[in-house]
Design a protein around this motif. Sequence first.
Motif, PDB file in Angstrom:
ATOM      1  N   ASN A  31      31.021   4.667 -65.050  1.00 10.27           N
ATOM      2  CA  ASN A  31      32.019   4.678 -64.742  1.00 10.27           C
ATOM      3  C   ASN A  31      31.862   4.786 -63.548  1.00 10.27           C
ATOM      4  O   ASN A  31      32.079   4.062 -62.549  1.00 10.27           O
ATOM      5  N   PHE A  32      31.462   6.227 -62.817  1.00  6.25           N
ATOM      6  CA  PHE A  32      31.079   6.806 -61.433  1.00  6.25           C
ATOM      7  C   PHE A  32      29.620   6.284 -60.822  1.00  6.25           C
ATOM      8  O   PHE A  32      30.038   7.014 -59.874  1.00  6.25           O
ATOM      9  N   ILE A  58      30.294   3.488 -58.313  1.00  5.95           N
ATOM     10  CA  ILE A  58      30.632   4.359 -57.687  1.00  5.95           C
ATOM     11  C   ILE A  58      29.942   4.642 -56.055  1.00  5.95           C
ATOM     12  O   ILE A  58      30.080   4.779 -54.761  1.00  5.95           O
ATOM     13  N   PHE A  59      29.429   6.039 -57.219  1.00  8.06           N
ATOM     14  CA  PHE A  59      28.324   6.768 -55.793  1.00  8.06           C
ATOM     15  C   PHE A  59      27.285   5.799 -55.641  1.00  8.06           C
ATOM     16  O   PHE A  59      26.681   6.182 -54.424  1.00  8.06           O
ATOM     17  N   ASP A 114      27.087   2.579 -54.618  1.00 10.26           N
ATOM     18  CA  ASP A 114      27.703   1.894 -53.222  1.00 10.26           C
ATOM     19  C   ASP A 114      28.455   3.728 -51.682  1.00 10.26           C
ATOM     20  O   ASP A 114      28.389   3.087 -50.476  1.00 10.26           O
ATOM     21  N   MET A 115      28.032   4.925 -52.292  1.00 10.95           N
ATOM     22  CA  MET A 115      28.644   5.482 -50.866  1.00 10.95           C
ATOM     23  C   MET A 115      27.390   5.381 -49.680  1.00 10.95           C
ATOM     24  O   MET A 115      27.403   5.649 -48.898  1.00 10.95           O
ATOM     25  N   MET A 118      33.347  12.553 -53.864  1.00  9.49           N
ATOM     26  CA  MET A 118      34.742  12.242 -53.798  1.00  9.49           C
ATOM     27  C   MET A 118      35.489  12.817 -52.208  1.00  9.49           C
ATOM     28  O   MET A 118      35.272  12.397 -51.446  1.00  9.49           O
TER      29      MET A 118
END
Length: 404
Positions: free
Chosen positions: A192-193, A196-197, A199-200, A394
């Motif tokens: 799930n992360f 997100i990683f 997109d960073m 993060m």
Amino acid sequence: MNSYSYLVIDKQGKEKKGTMDAANEDIVKAFLKAEGNLLISISPQNIFTKDIQINLGNPIKPRDLSVFCRQFVSILSAGVSIINALDMLSEQTENKVLSKAIKNVQTSVEKGETLADAMIAEKKIFPRLLIHMVEAGEASGDLETVFERMAEHFEKDTKLKAQVKKAMIYPMVVGCVAIIVIFVMMLVVIPNFVGIFQDMNMELPAMTRMVIGMSDFVKGKWFLILLVIAFAVFGFYLTKKSDTGKYFLGRLALKLPLFGKIITKSNSSRFARTLSTLLTAGIPMIEALDITAKTLDNVIAKQVLFTAKDDVIKGFPLSNPIRVSGVFPPMVCQMIKIGEESGNLESMLEKLADYYDEEVKIATESLTAVLEPMIIVVLALVVGVLIMAIMQPMMSMYTGLDNL
């Protein structure tokens, strides 16, 4: 051989159902009538009505046997005959397999057989130790004392096994929980992360890349991991079944860190108590050693006693082969030697068993006290590494935003 279901009224006027294997129906009828039963109905069993028997190992545990012996003592002490005592026990025993065995013993005793001979016919249910003790009790005319002693023996054996299992099960349960937690994080949380990683649009720390790689492998090759686990379990099963594997696993169990000492002490306790019980009942040393060896779980300790039996036959004292083997603690050898020299071996073995019962209890409590914080710390470190791998990118991103 065919199987038949029957319904009869027995000599006491009670309705009784049962099954019997016989060549034909007439043989079943003749047998039931010969026992004084009034036949109500009889029918052959088919695939849908035949009793299903599932063998999951010996269904009779030491706890069941201790209750049986204790109840038998109480009933005999009240002046009830052996046949009536067996009839009462067969009806009130909760374990169905044991109840049926007791009923079969009762039937054999009614036909004139001794209690020990009747129990031999049910040797898959009643251990050899109990049968020989009953035989000795019948010879001496003191069955009540024998059953009292066997009740105590089985109670202490049950307690000993429970303590060892407690030491073994706790780390296994916590270890399984830890593996499940790790798999859930690898299969659900970390994926799930990953989005997100991505997109960073930044370079991820080495720890994060390693954890994501592990997560991808577990998610993509989970079937391969299960296959490896299945092969490992199957391989362990085959190893356990082979003679070479039994000796390897038996030797390994005695040398395991932390657990090895508990196994050695529990073997010492069971050996001393069983041998003491048999010798006190008047069973010859050679036969007592043979029976005792078969009660031990560890194949290495079992082999030591078989070797000791051969040496005793040749005229050597029991303490010699026990000392040479190096499997039992030095105290066992010393106490046996003192017992042999003083002519009080049975009493010495009983004291030895009591001592190692307490030693197993202390060792189990100590092991649990050591393993509990150790396992928690290891689990916390593993989960902490996974959480740190998720949080590092993060934290780097927030630090970069603060510097803008």
